[in-house]
Design a protein around this motif. Sequence first.
Motif: not given
Length: 224
Positions: A91-94, A98-100, A138-140, A143-151
């Motif tokens: 998450e430090k890299q977002f 927006r997610v998209e 992305p910051l909001l 944790q699980g969504e952040k991890q999935r977004l990162a992948i």
Amino acid sequence: MKGLGFIELRDLSFEYKKDRPIINNLNLKIQKDEITAILGPNGSGKTTLGKLMMGILKPTEGQAFILNKDISEMTLAQIGSKIGYLFQNPEKQFFANRVEEELGFVSRLKGYDEDYLEDRIEGLLRLFQLEHVRKSSPLLLSQGEKQRLAIATILINEPKYLILDEPTTGLDGERKRLLVDLLKELVDRGIGMTIISHDHSFIKQLFQRVIRIYRGEVIYDQRI
Ligand SMILES: Nc1ncnc2c1ncn2[C@@H]1O[C@H](COP(=O)(O)OP(=O)(O)OP(=O)(O)O)[C@@H](O)[C@H]1O
Ligand SMILES: [Mg+2]
């Protein structure tokens, strides 16, 4: 033993500070067609090893190869087109709002075709169950969504191989099951992976080969 490794480490040593070796004369051949788990206690050198495999850190001695090419002769962009790397704290890299946007950002910089990119973004939002948060920051995310977004952000570059550093950090049992299913689906699509973890219950559902490291040395290496 199979022939050429996808990633090969030869007599690899690394120290952050002089005479304080973290990785000790390590030899390892990682194959693309089996899920490799790297296990070991806190501070044993797992993250350091992952960064050496990806060329983020340069070995103090020895060499690292991707498909028999010396990583020190490749640019990070060349390595990144072959291997996607999930940092331990992604998450430090977002940085997008927006997610998209986060998903498409780097690809847009690279000038990918916009229609193609939008299709890929839609597909990944669906695959990673992120459609409902596509307009969120992305910051909001949880944790699980952040991890999935990162992948998902890694996969948009279509790497053939993934190195995932502690992908279950902060995930509950249900989210871990979701991640297991997702990673299995990626394997079915032909993507290889090394998973760094100390989460045994998670990793045992996935790996075909397990490597244990302790104080920067391989102390166990078995296929199941
Ligand atoms: N940037 C750095 N500078 C100096 N020492 C470092 C640095 N990063 C890590 N280390 C040290 O290197 C050793 C190995 O760290 P590393 O992060 O690779 O372990 P790890 O196995 O990934 O641990 P964890 O399970 O806690 O993630 C530790 O002793 C750590 O303190
Ligand atoms: Mg680590």
